[in-house]
Design a protein around this motif. Structure first.
Motif, mmCIF file in Angstrom:
data_model
loop_
_atom_site.group_PDB
_atom_site.id
_atom_site.type_symbol
_atom_site.label_atom_id
_atom_site.label_comp_id
_atom_site.label_asym_id
_atom_site.label_seq_id
_atom_site.Cartn_x
_atom_site.Cartn_y
_atom_site.Cartn_z
ATOM 1 N N PRO A 262 0.853 -1.236 -0.087
ATOM 2 C CA PRO A 262 -0.062 0.060 -0.001
ATOM 3 C C PRO A 262 0.966 1.289 -0.082
ATOM 4 N N LYS A 263 0.501 2.312 -0.661
ATOM 5 C CA LYS A 263 1.330 3.505 -0.831
ATOM 6 C C LYS A 263 0.431 4.611 -0.412
ATOM 7 N N LEU A 264 1.199 5.246 0.398
ATOM 8 C CA LEU A 264 0.646 6.416 1.101
ATOM 9 C C LEU A 264 0.252 7.314 0.034
ATOM 10 N N GLY A 265 -0.860 8.016 -0.004
ATOM 11 C CA GLY A 265 -1.326 8.957 -1.016
ATOM 12 C C GLY A 265 -2.519 8.421 -1.839
ATOM 13 N N SER A 266 -2.673 7.094 -1.667
ATOM 14 C CA SER A 266 -3.573 6.406 -2.503
ATOM 15 C C SER A 266 -5.030 7.287 -2.781
ATOM 16 N N SER A 267 -5.288 7.882 -1.391
ATOM 17 C CA SER A 267 -6.720 8.733 -1.451
ATOM 18 C C SER A 267 -6.620 9.858 -2.175
ATOM 19 N N LEU A 268 -5.498 10.243 -2.772
ATOM 20 C CA LEU A 268 -5.432 11.340 -3.642
ATOM 21 C C LEU A 268 -6.015 11.118 -5.170
ATOM 22 N N GLU A 270 -7.737 8.395 -6.158
ATOM 23 C CA GLU A 270 -8.974 7.527 -6.332
ATOM 24 C C GLU A 270 -9.851 8.204 -5.284
ATOM 25 N N THR A 271 -11.353 8.184 -5.785
ATOM 26 C CA THR A 271 -12.192 8.554 -4.820
ATOM 27 C C THR A 271 -12.763 7.602 -3.859
ATOM 28 N N GLY A 272 -12.980 6.349 -4.230
ATOM 29 C CA GLY A 272 -13.350 5.362 -3.325
ATOM 30 C C GLY A 272 -12.288 4.635 -2.668
ATOM 31 N N ARG A 273 -12.391 3.400 -2.003
ATOM 32 C CA ARG A 273 -11.249 2.760 -1.509
ATOM 33 C C ARG A 273 -10.707 1.814 -2.548
ATOM 34 N N SER A 274 -9.391 1.708 -2.653
ATOM 35 C CA SER A 274 -9.021 1.093 -3.578
ATOM 36 C C SER A 274 -8.493 -0.394 -3.164
ATOM 37 N N LYS A 275 -8.304 -1.276 -4.306
ATOM 38 C CA LYS A 275 -8.039 -2.798 -3.959
ATOM 39 C C LYS A 275 -6.269 -2.752 -4.227
ATOM 40 N N LEU A 276 -5.761 -3.473 -3.347
ATOM 41 C CA LEU A 276 -4.336 -3.906 -3.508
ATOM 42 C C LEU A 276 -4.194 -4.944 -4.495
#
Lengths: 334, 346
Positions: A262-268, A270-276
């Motif tokens: 998981p990378k920090l900044g993933s919320s920047l 995408e809007t929803g939660r992301s899949k790894l």
């Protein structure tokens, strides 16, 4: 890669352990080198053989049940051929090690000054008083406040981050040329980890020791290492400069590892939660000889060739070795 | 739901108000009480049904204690815990028992949280039997369904935990937590002990299960990158206090409290070309036995000024639904100009 001889050269290292259930092939033919003054990152998951490789370099594997083959050339001398007293003269002096657990790797009944001084007294034959003086200098070097007082304290009086600083002080006390750091920050909190990494970077330039940094944390490797090797099931599957490995990973395992982190900044982004990205399946058992590519059972691009023939590690890009039959194809697919 | 009162619409599933948990320290010749560990010292939050709230912070910040207090693994010192608007912190063990099946937990280490002498079937069936939810062949069907949910083969139920890897064991622990039909699952560092590739599998499984079953998660973790992937809201704790709480995007895109900013900037980035401006905190976390006066973060805060040392900042709304406890937000004219500029520039 420099033209002068490397500081450490490991050639086809094999470390096996005999157990009641059969031979565990912890390290199966690993070769790499470390140049003077550089930091080599060794990445992989539990059981990939990265710690056993480190222990083999320092000859900390008890034989039996362990069995080592291959060559470990330190400044041209094969460490595997040295006698135990000869090896003791090298351990802690020319090559030293930082372990993961600062809680368990310090002796609870000795002051930290004694423990740092012991190395100096053994290798340089100085008096106890001079050794304590050196211990104070080392504690100052690693940024421990009030070193004159701390030197007489016991490990339980120090916090986790300070204990790890003591471990580093101890490892550096005799100015080693090679420092083997096995997960040096894994047990620490992230703000303390940042302090220790800053310290190690600073010491690298000041002391000039080469560092073999073993970790499962790709972020730590990206910040510290100039070159990286990726291990899987006791084998080296990829090697290259840090930029090559992180920006252009060619082995499907390395790519899977990068995707599953998981990378920090993933919320920047995408809007929803992301899949790894997941790497399906499990690491193969090291008790049975692996036929074909060790990653074949989990690889998304597997073919019959992979199951039958182990890929050789080959130069697939400048400064970039990969052990995959289809590495160039993988690169194009990206 | 077994309780007769139906909660008013809009009631959060879990509410925690002013939670305090102090552990007494005994010492001296007579073994009298010599002090307190202020593990959790006034923490409030709520979680809506189907939502994930993450508690983040470093070791000793009290995040696990909050989880255990919600589970009623020990009595709390002060405050209230409400489930569907009903207080559960003052219930007797007997009154609490029917509610226990609604709150379950997944611990960090699946090697010690599963009984090595029990088969998977018995491990997963135990909560179902305890609460008298099924028996006989129906029980086996339920265990089988749970194994399907956590993507383990059904025939695994006749095997023992040692036959499984760490990631698979964590799936077993999740199946057990789901077994009594729980609505709130507390994940206490549930993925921290796992390898990177396995961690991704479990994180994905948890978000799938949440979408599938409408679960509510209290996710306790020190791993900020994992939290950013699966959470809806985040609460940051430091030394028993909450310093900042916001939704995922707000917190990670514009961390506000100086501690949150330092915490985020300390996470190593897996890209060697990125050279970040980093706030490195000096020193260690102070002891929760004798926490600093005023703002508990003032001993390590890069923007500290006089007021921080005496006056404790309260958690308050600073806009965009964000709560923060810092004097820098509150009365800007009392903040020395240099500190404010430093904080804005960082």
């Amino acid at each position: 890669m420099s033209s002068s001889a490397p500081l450490l050269e490991v050639q086809n290292l094999q470390t096996h352990f005999g157990t009641v259930d059969g031979v565990v092939r912890a390290v199966e033919g690993v070769s790499f080198h470390i140049n003077a003054g550089e930091t080599l990152g060794v990445v992989g998951e539990s059981g990939c053989g990265k710690s056993v490789t480190a222990m083999s370099i320092l000859r900390l594997i008890s034989t039996p049940p362990g069995k080592m083959a291959g060559k470990i050339l330190f400044k041209g001398t094969n460490l595997l051929e040295l006698s135990e007293p000869e090896m003791q003269a090298i351990r802690g002096k020319d090559i030293s090690m930082i372990f993961q657990e600062p809680m368990t790797s310090l002796n609870p009944v000795l002051t930290v000054g004694r423990q740092i001084g012991e190395t100096v007294m053994l290798h340089e034959g100085v008096s106890a008083r001079d050794a304590e003086q050196r211990a104070v200098e080392m504690l100052t070097l690693v940024g421990i406040p009030a070193p004159g007082r701390r030197v007489r304290e016991y490990p339980h009086q120090l916090s986790g981050g300070m204990r790890q600083r003591v471990m580093i002080a101890m490892a550096l006390a005799c100015s080693p040329q090679l420092l083997v750091a096995d997960e040096p920050t894994t047990a620490l909190d992230v703000t303390i980890q940042a302090q220790i990494l800053e310290l190690m970077r600073d010491l690298e330039t000041r002391v000039g020791a080469a560092i073999m940094l073993i970790t499962h944390d790709l972020g730590v490797v990206a910040e510290m290492a100039q070159r990286v090797i990726v291990m899987y099931a006791g084998r080296k599957v990829e090697e290259g400069t840090a930029e090559e490995i992180f920006l252009n990973p060619l082995h499907p395992y390395t790519r899977g590892l990068m995707g599953s982190m998981p990378k920090l900044g993933s919320s920047l982004h995408e809007t929803g939660r992301s899949k790894l990205t997941e790497i399906q399946g499990q690491v193969p058992s090291l008790r049975k000889p692996i036929i074909g590519c060790a990653f074949a059972g989990r690889c998304p691009n597997v073919t019959d060739v992979c199951r039958q023939m182990a890929p050789a590690i080959e130069l697939k890009a400048p400064n970039h070795l990969v052990a995959c039959h289809y590495a160039p194809r993988v690169a194009v697919a990206a | 739901m077994s309780n007769s009162q139906t909660p008013a619409p809009g009631t959060p599933l879990l509410e925690v108000k002013g939670l305090k948990k102090h552990f007494p320290i005994h010492g001296g010749i007579l073994g009298g009480k010599t002090g307190n560990v202020f593990a959790v010292d006034g923490v409030s939050f709520d979680i809506k049904r189907g939502e994930t709230l993450s508690l983040v912070g470093e070791s000793g910040c009290g995040k696990s204690t909050v989880g255990k207090a919600v589970l009623r693994l020990y009595p709390i010192t002060d405050g209230e815990v409400l489930l569907d608007g009903r207080r559960i912190d003052n219930l007797s063990a007997g009154e609490l028992r029917p509610l226990r099946k609604r709150i379950q937990v997944v611990f960090q280490d699946p090697f010690s949280s599963l009984n090595p002498r029990q088969k998977l079937r018995d491990i997963i069936a135990e909560p179902i039997i305890n609460f008298g939810l099924a028996s006989g062949s129906e029980l086996d069907d339920r265990v089988g369904d749970l194994l399907d949910k956590v993507r383990l083969p059904r025939d695994a139920m006749y095997r023992y935990p040692h036959e499984f890897s760490g990631g698979q064991r964590q799936r077993i622990a999740i199946a057990r937590a789901l077994a009594p039909g729980s609505d709130l699952i507390i994940c206490d560092e549930a993925v921290s002990a796992l390898d990177v590739s396995v961690k991704a599998q479990i994180v994905n499984l948890l978000s799938d299960l949440q979408d599938e079953l409408g679960l509510t998660l209290l996710f306790i973790s020190h791993d900020l990158a994992i939290v950013e992937h699966l959470t809806h809201r985040v609460a940051v704790m430091y030394l028993g206090k909450m310093v900042e709480m916001a939704d995922r995007k707000t917190l990670f895109s514009t961390p506000h409290h100086p501690y949150t900013r330092a915490l985020l900037s300390a996470v190593p980035v897996p890209d060697p070309t990125v050279k970040r401006q980093r706030i490195i905190l000096r020193g260690d976390v102070p002891s929760p036995i004798n926490p600093p006066s005023g703002c508990r973060f003032h001993t390590r805060c890069p923007f500290v000024f006089d007021r921080c040392k005496v006056d404790e900042p309260q958690l308050r709304d600073v806009g965009m639904g964000r709560m923060s406890a810092c004097h820098l937000d509150v009365v800007p004219d009392t903040v020395p100009e240099a500190n404010r500029q430093a904080a804005v520039a960082a």
